[in-house]
Design a protein around this motif. Structure first.
Motif, short mmCIF file in Angstrom:
data_model
loop_
_atom_site.label_atom_id
_atom_site.label_comp_id
_atom_site.label_asym_id
_atom_site.label_seq_id
_atom_site.Cartn_x
_atom_site.Cartn_y
_atom_site.Cartn_z
N PRO A 41 0.81 -1.23 0.00
CA PRO A 41 0.00 0.00 0.00
C PRO A 41 0.84 1.28 0.00
N SER A 42 2.05 1.22 0.55
CA SER A 42 2.89 2.42 0.56
C SER A 42 3.43 2.76 -0.83
N GLN A 43 3.38 1.81 -1.76
CA GLN A 43 3.86 2.06 -3.12
C GLN A 43 2.76 2.60 -4.04
N LEU A 44 1.54 2.64 -3.58
CA LEU A 44 0.42 3.10 -4.39
C LEU A 44 0.02 4.50 -3.99
N ALA A 45 -0.40 5.28 -4.96
CA ALA A 45 -0.88 6.63 -4.70
C ALA A 45 -1.92 7.00 -5.74
N LYS A 46 -2.76 7.94 -5.40
CA LYS A 46 -3.78 8.41 -6.33
C LYS A 46 -3.14 9.43 -7.27
#
Length: 92
Positions: A41-46
């Protein structure tokens, strides 16, 4: 008899071609289904729209690709230099 032999040859050629196409399709399907990469989850961003401001600071030496040395065979003092400007008039 020769015509019958050609028909059998064509039949096996089409069977072989169909087998190659099916095998290629299976390989593609297996490769596509095996691609289940998980992200933290820390590698994903909007995604957001905005300006990007970046600058690069570097040190070095700028050298020309070619260098031309302009010399004159005669020596003396330049008293007048006619130059053609953007409006094609001569300035002195």
């Amino acid at each position: 008899m020769a015509n019958n032999r050609k028909s059998k040859r064509k039949f096996w050629l089409w069977i072989g071609l169909a087998a190659v196409v099916i095998a290629a399709g299976l390989v593609v399907a297996v490769k596509a289904s095996g691609n289940t990469t998980k992200f933290e989850p820390s590698q994903l961003a909007k995604a957001q729209r905005g300006d990007i401001a970046r600058s690069v600071v570097a040190t070095g030496k700028i050298t020309p690709i070619t260098q031309v040395i302009v010399k004159s065979k005669a020596s003396g003092i330049v008293t007048k230099l006619d130059v053609t400007g953007e409006d094609d008039t001569v300035h002195g």
